[in-house]
Design an enzyme around this catalytic site. Sequence first.
Site, PDB file in Angstrom:
ATOM      1  N   LYS A  65     -53.556 -20.422  13.533  1.00  0.00           N
ATOM      2  CA  LYS A  65     -53.959 -19.307  12.663  1.00  0.00           C
ATOM      3  C   LYS A  65     -55.469 -19.059  12.627  1.00  0.00           C
ATOM      4  CE  LYS A  65     -50.173 -19.247   9.337  1.00  0.00           C
ATOM      5  NZ  LYS A  65     -49.833 -19.149   7.919  1.00  0.00           N
ATOM      6  N   ASP A 101     -49.918 -13.337   4.608  1.00  0.00           N
ATOM      7  CA  ASP A 101     -49.519 -14.448   3.733  1.00  0.00           C
ATOM      8  C   ASP A 101     -49.770 -14.139   2.254  1.00  0.00           C
ATOM      9  OD1 ASP A 101     -48.554 -16.131   5.713  1.00  0.00           O
ATOM     10  OD2 ASP A 101     -50.498 -17.062   6.070  1.00  0.00           O
TER      11      ASP A 101
END
Length: 276
Positions: A65, A101
């Site tokens: 990420k 997220d």
Amino acid sequence: MKRFAVIGQPIAHSLSPRIHRAFAEQTDIALSYEAIEVAPEALAGQLAQWHREAWSGLNVTLPHKTAVPAACVDCSERARVAEAVNTLCHLDNGWYGDNTDGEGLLRDLVDNLDVAVANQRILVLGAGGAARGILLPLLQRRPAELVLSNRTPWKPEAIAEAMAEHGRIRPSTHLALKGDRFDLVINAMSVGHSGHFPRLPEGLFDEGAVAYDLSYGAAHAPFAACARAQGAAVVHDGLGMLVEQAAVSFQLWNAVLPRTDALIATLRAESRSTAV
Ligand code: ATR
């Protein structure tokens, strides 16, 4: 047919293919979605190859990420602030990086679980990549207070300074929380299966306070035990957030926001029946 995948290492147990295929069926969109293991040293070459092959989008999970933003031609503000990307969208000149997220968390907390964020005293435990991804959306909902607590003190201090233009974050260590009370405590620590949840001062959960864990499945157990022992009124795992962040990625790629309620219920029932 549009091609998608989730990339990470390890990746075999990812629920993302199942979630995205369910969304595709529900919205009647023809697509393929695979889980592909990618080693860090192969990441840049693979991303370039999939772009040349005109893949439509990718989800990115651990450990990639934070490495992926460097491979993007552009990123959303929320991905830049998080310094992490979980969703890649195909542009003609390269990959566009986004991070769904935080929105996934807020959709689960506020829309699904009816947990208030605005004007609440909120504690985030942990200051790694997972915490970074949720701070900006939390600040944008205007909590009364946002405290970021971590074992290693310099990390929350650095994050609070870097994010000062977006709102106030009070950095703390876990032990320095003594005497503080919160309405919502979010666990963003990856204590995982070790079970050694760090010691937290007593009394962090005010009456009626909610505990929310970004982890789910077996990794949720240590925080759940700690929150219950501390007297949290309700304890939620991160399964809803997992499905909601996927729904937001799906919308970025396909311009349709899928329904999530039935899928969350199914996955939750399955995780209960397989829990040990
Ligand atoms: P992620 O991307 O999942 O956030 P990370 O960036 O490695 O992973 O961050 C892990 C977080 O969990 C950190 O906040 C880490 O604390 P430190 O910064 O002090 O390392 C926290 N963490 C992991 N294991 C922990 C433990 N046993 N006790 C306390 N904190 C822990």
